[in-house]
Design a protein around this motif. Structure first.
Motif, PDB file in Angstrom:
ATOM      1  N   MET A  67       0.828  -1.210   0.000  1.00 49.60           N
ATOM      2  CA  MET A  67       0.000   0.000   0.000  1.00 49.60           C
ATOM      3  C   MET A  67       0.862   1.259   0.000  1.00 49.60           C
ATOM      4  SD  MET A  67      -3.121  -0.976   2.586  1.00 49.60           S
ATOM      5  CE  MET A  67      -3.707   0.698   2.620  1.00 49.60           C
ATOM      6  N   TRP A  68       1.938   1.247   0.771  1.00 47.75           N
ATOM      7  CA  TRP A  68       2.840   2.399   0.868  1.00 47.75           C
ATOM      8  C   TRP A  68       3.379   2.777  -0.507  1.00 47.75           C
ATOM      9  CZ3 TRP A  68       4.617   5.687   4.684  1.00 47.75           C
ATOM     10  CH2 TRP A  68       5.725   6.452   4.361  1.00 47.75           C
ATOM     11  N   VAL A  69       3.954   1.807  -1.200  1.00 51.09           N
ATOM     12  CA  VAL A  69       4.568   2.112  -2.492  1.00 51.09           C
ATOM     13  C   VAL A  69       3.496   2.491  -3.514  1.00 51.09           C
ATOM     14  CG1 VAL A  69       6.072   1.285  -4.333  1.00 51.09           C
ATOM     15  CG2 VAL A  69       6.518   0.593  -1.985  1.00 51.09           C
ATOM     16  N   LEU A  70       2.350   1.832  -3.472  1.00 51.85           N
ATOM     17  CA  LEU A  70       1.266   2.195  -4.378  1.00 51.85           C
ATOM     18  C   LEU A  70       0.826   3.639  -4.138  1.00 51.85           C
ATOM     19  CD1 LEU A  70      -0.625   1.244  -6.620  1.00 51.85           C
ATOM     20  CD2 LEU A  70      -2.209   0.492  -4.833  1.00 51.85           C
ATOM     21  N   MET A  71       0.772   4.044  -2.881  1.00 48.22           N
ATOM     22  CA  MET A  71       0.402   5.427  -2.560  1.00 48.22           C
ATOM     23  C   MET A  71       1.475   6.405  -3.011  1.00 48.22           C
ATOM     24  SD  MET A  71      -1.619   5.170   1.018  1.00 48.22           S
ATOM     25  CE  MET A  71      -3.086   4.153   1.116  1.00 48.22           C
ATOM     26  N   CYS A  72       2.730   6.005  -2.928  1.00 43.96           N
ATOM     27  CA  CYS A  72       3.805   6.854  -3.460  1.00 43.96           C
ATOM     28  C   CYS A  72       3.597   7.085  -4.952  1.00 43.96           C
ATOM     29  CB  CYS A  72       5.169   6.206  -3.229  1.00 43.96           C
ATOM     30  SG  CYS A  72       5.772   6.290  -1.530  1.00 43.96           S
ATOM     31  N   ILE A  73       3.339   6.009  -5.677  1.00 42.54           N
ATOM     32  CA  ILE A  73       3.132   6.128  -7.126  1.00 42.54           C
ATOM     33  C   ILE A  73       1.899   6.987  -7.420  1.00 42.54           C
ATOM     34  CG2 ILE A  73       2.608   4.852  -9.250  1.00 42.54           C
ATOM     35  CD1 ILE A  73       4.290   2.514  -8.038  1.00 42.54           C
ATOM     36  N   ALA A  74       0.836   6.779  -6.653  1.00 42.72           N
ATOM     37  CA  ALA A  74      -0.378   7.586  -6.849  1.00 42.72           C
ATOM     38  C   ALA A  74      -0.090   9.063  -6.587  1.00 42.72           C
ATOM     39  CB  ALA A  74      -1.490   7.083  -5.923  1.00 42.72           C
ATOM     40  N   ASN A  75       0.619   9.340  -5.510  1.00 42.78           N
ATOM     41  CA  ASN A  75       0.929  10.735  -5.188  1.00 42.78           C
ATOM     42  C   ASN A  75       1.747  11.401  -6.283  1.00 42.78           C
ATOM     43  OD1 ASN A  75      -0.413  10.598  -2.747  1.00 42.78           O
ATOM     44  ND2 ASN A  75       1.431  10.339  -1.516  1.00 42.78           N
ATOM     45  N   GLN A  76       2.755  10.714  -6.781  1.00 39.34           N
ATOM     46  CA  GLN A  76       3.628  11.359  -7.754  1.00 39.34           C
ATOM     47  C   GLN A  76       3.015  11.432  -9.153  1.00 39.34           C
ATOM     48  OE1 GLN A  76       6.538   7.591  -7.246  1.00 39.34           O
ATOM     49  NE2 GLN A  76       7.576   9.399  -7.902  1.00 39.34           N
ATOM     50  N   THR A  77       1.966  10.660  -9.399  1.00 34.99           N
ATOM     51  CA  THR A  77       1.307  10.719 -10.706  1.00 34.99           C
ATOM     52  C   THR A  77      -0.042  11.446 -10.649  1.00 34.99           C
ATOM     53  OG1 THR A  77       0.297   8.526 -10.369  1.00 34.99           O
ATOM     54  CG2 THR A  77       2.428   8.609 -11.537  1.00 34.99           C
ATOM     55  N   GLY A  78      -0.398  11.964  -9.473  1.00 35.99           N
ATOM     56  CA  GLY A  78      -1.624  12.744  -9.330  1.00 35.99           C
ATOM     57  C   GLY A  78      -2.900  11.929  -9.297  1.00 35.99           C
ATOM     58  N   VAL A  79      -2.808  10.683  -8.879  1.00 42.97           N
ATOM     59  CA  VAL A  79      -3.993   9.829  -8.807  1.00 42.97           C
ATOM     60  C   VAL A  79      -4.607   9.903  -7.408  1.00 42.97           C
ATOM     61  CG1 VAL A  79      -4.832   7.437  -8.892  1.00 42.97           C
ATOM     62  CG2 VAL A  79      -3.194   8.255 -10.600  1.00 42.97           C
ATOM     63  N   ASP A  80      -5.882  10.223  -7.345  1.00 37.84           N
ATOM     64  CA  ASP A  80      -6.654  10.203  -6.102  1.00 37.84           C
ATOM     65  C   ASP A  80      -7.184   8.780  -5.955  1.00 37.84           C
ATOM     66  OD1 ASP A  80      -8.755  10.225  -4.233  1.00 37.84           O
ATOM     67  OD2 ASP A  80      -9.491  12.179  -4.878  1.00 37.84           O
ATOM     68  N   LEU A  81      -6.571   8.008  -5.064  1.00 30.24           N
ATOM     69  CA  LEU A  81      -6.944   6.592  -4.937  1.00 30.24           C
ATOM     70  C   LEU A  81      -8.365   6.398  -4.422  1.00 30.24           C
ATOM     71  CD1 LEU A  81      -3.616   4.983  -3.674  1.00 30.24           C
ATOM     72  CD2 LEU A  81      -4.745   4.626  -5.877  1.00 30.24           C
ATOM     73  N   THR A  82      -8.886   7.326  -3.630  1.00 33.89           N
ATOM     74  CA  THR A  82     -10.275   7.220  -3.177  1.00 33.89           C
ATOM     75  C   THR A  82     -11.210   7.267  -4.377  1.00 33.89           C
ATOM     76  OG1 THR A  82      -9.771   8.255  -1.047  1.00 33.89           O
ATOM     77  CG2 THR A  82     -12.078   8.267  -1.741  1.00 33.89           C
ATOM     78  N   ASP A  83     -11.016   8.269  -5.212  1.00 28.85           N
ATOM     79  CA  ASP A  83     -11.835   8.412  -6.421  1.00 28.85           C
ATOM     80  C   ASP A  83     -11.640   7.226  -7.359  1.00 28.85           C
ATOM     81  OD1 ASP A  83     -13.570  10.022  -8.216  1.00 28.85           O
ATOM     82  OD2 ASP A  83     -11.748  10.129  -9.441  1.00 28.85           O
TER      83      ASP A  83
END
Length: 107
Positions: A67-83
């Motif tokens: 989850m940590w690394v996936l959230m890093c990738i989401a943050n740096q690519t501008g992906v809102d994981l909730t949405d």
């Protein structure tokens, strides 16, 4: 903690302690590595393999690493994981609302 809060917490940690995000490509490799570590624990805990001496049943920690690394990738690519997750659930519901219920292999 919500997914949004978790993404923000990861971002704060990176900015406070991590200096900067690794590149997206490096993080993709890290995600692959973490998924492999999770797979190893699952293979040992639920599969036919046993834990080697010194290995731990750290299933929750390995899931959190993924989850940590996936959230890093989401943050740096501008992906809102909730949405993204909400939309993914809607997509699966529309596409598969009767598929699994009518699958004789699942009965």
């Amino acid at each position: 903690m919500t997914i949004e809060e978790a993404q923000k917490a990861v971002d704060e940690w990176i900015k406070t302690y991590g200096v900067r995000y690794f590149s997206e490509l490096t993080n993709m490799a890290c995600l692959t590595e973490e998924v492999g570590e999770l797979a190893k624990v699952i293979a040992r805990k639920y599969g036919d393999q046993s834990f080697k001496e010194g290995e731990n049943d750290n299933l929750a920690d390995e899931m959190a690493d993924v989850m940590w690394v996936l959230m890093c990738i989401a943050n740096q690519t501008g992906v809102d994981l909730t949405d993204a997750l909400q939309k993914n659930i809607e997509k699966k519901t529309k596409r598969d609302k009767t598929r699994h219920i009518n699958n004789p292999k699942l009965k």
